[in-house]
Design an enzyme around this catalytic site. Structure first.
Site, PDB file in Angstrom:
ATOM      1  NE  ARG A 150      -3.093   0.700  -0.705  1.00 51.12           N
ATOM      2  CZ  ARG A 150      -3.357   0.807  -1.991  1.00 51.12           C
ATOM      3  NH1 ARG A 150      -2.980   1.890  -2.685  1.00 51.12           N
ATOM      4  NH2 ARG A 150      -3.971  -0.172  -2.640  1.00 51.12           N
TER       5      ARG A 150
ATOM      6  CG  ASP B 280      -3.478  36.199  -9.186  1.00 53.87           C
ATOM      7  OD1 ASP B 280      -3.589  35.116  -9.773  1.00 53.87           O
ATOM      8  OD2 ASP B 280      -3.958  36.413  -8.054  1.00 53.87           O
TER       9      ASP B 280
ATOM     10  CE  LYS C 211       0.423  35.288  -3.922  1.00 54.52           C
ATOM     11  NZ  LYS C 211      -0.007  33.879  -3.766  1.00 54.52           N
TER      12      LYS C 211
ATOM     13  CE  LYS D 289      -2.961  28.119  -4.580  1.00 56.98           C
ATOM     14  NZ  LYS D 289      -3.941  28.675  -5.540  1.00 56.98           N
TER      15      LYS D 289
ATOM     16  CD  GLU E 148      -0.622  38.215  -6.581  1.00 61.48           C
ATOM     17  OE1 GLU E 148      -0.550  36.978  -6.537  1.00 61.48           O
ATOM     18  OE2 GLU E 148      -1.296  38.902  -5.779  1.00 61.48           O
TER      19      GLU E 148
END
Length: 297
Positions: free
Chosen positions: A106, A223, A173, A141, A202
């Site tokens: 597994r 973005d 950002k 992510k 960004e």
């Protein structure tokens, strides 16, 4: 055909593979595989079956799982790392202790099916933009604890890694800009504090784009621009005095159906969180015994 990650110009960090495998086996085996104890501890054969079309990725993790429980196990691979395999293909055959084969089953499949899923979807995006010059990038992510593994899978699928974490590049950002007071102030502070690190900025408007291009950085992330604004951003970035010196990256709302159109607008990079965030594992199976005689290899 054997070996780890053959025919690739890169390999995953050995220490990361070993740490991932140790953690996975500890989680699964605990104090011991009580079901495997029912089996005779004798040598047996097994085969690894691919049950859908896929780009195969994760052989180093698969091998390490089995070798951790049986250092003498023999694993003969019939596909290369990064090779596309058709449904029904026997990917590998194994010869080892029966208890170890089922005990590692597994964990080894979890790595292989997850990383093959990331490599397969990345390859689809790379193929969709082929000929445009745009690169497909990943993001942060990722599944907790599996970032290096998933980013390796992106490379196997033909993609390019974005920053690995919060330490190897400065990425300004909207929250950073808000805290600094302005984009220009944030850029200058970043350059002063981290002059040796890449700087990615960004922007949310065309005015911010020109500000970032004036100040200078390694890449500008536009973005969630709509198509018309995105094309204007490309025009601005490629016109004098900027002349395309700073690459443009697109992020946000990118899917496979629309990625080609984005690439054809002339952007340099397209980052896609779904490569590693929206994981759909490939269907694989490990079975004891010799492979069926008519299975493709």
């Amino acid at each position: 055909m054997s070996g780890a990650a053959d025919a690739l110009p890169f390999a995953p960090p050995h220490a990361a593979v070993e740490a991932d495998v140790a953690r996975a086996l500890a989680e699964d085996l605990g104090s011991g595989d009580v079901t495997a104890m029912l089996l005779p501890d004798v040598a047996d054969d097994a085969y690894l079956l691919c049950k859908e079309d896929a780009v195969i990725c994760g052989r180093p993790w698969f091998d390490a799982c089995h070798r951790a429980l049986d250092p003498q196990v023999r694993i003969d691979w019939h596909v290369r790392e990064g090779e596309r395999a058709a449904r029904g293909t026997v990917l590998a055959t194994l010869r080892g202790r029966a208890r170890a084969l089922v005990g590692a089953e597994r964990a080894s499949l979890n790595f292989l099916q997850t990383l093959s899923g990331t490599a397969t979807v990345t390859a689809a995006y790379v193929e969709a933009v082929r000929g445009t010059g745009a690169k497909i990038l990943d993001t942060r992510k990722t599944l907790p604890g599996l970032r290096l593994a998933q980013k390796y899978a992106v490379r196997v699928g033909g993609g390019v890694n974005h920053r690995i974490g919060l330490f190897d590049a400065v990425m300004l950002k909207e929250n950073h800009v808000r805290a600094a007071g302005s984009l220009r102030t944030a850029i200058r502070a970043a350059r002063a504090m981290h002059p040796a690190l890449p700087l990615i900025v960004e922007v949310e408007t065309l005015a911010q784009l020109e500000e970032a291009l004036d100040e200078g950085c390694e890449r500008v992330l536009i973005d969630d621009f709509d198509a018309a604004t995105r094309r204007e951003a490309v025009r601005v970035a490629h016109a004098p005095p900027y002349s395309g010196r700073i690459p443009l990256e697109v992020s946000g709302g990118v899917d496979l159906a629309g990625v080609r159109a984005i690439a054809e607008d002339g952007v340099d990079c397209i980052s896609i969180g779904g490569l590693t965030k929206h994981v759909r594992a490939i269907d694989l199976s490990l079975k004891l015994g010799p492979p069926p005689g008519d299975a493709p290899r």
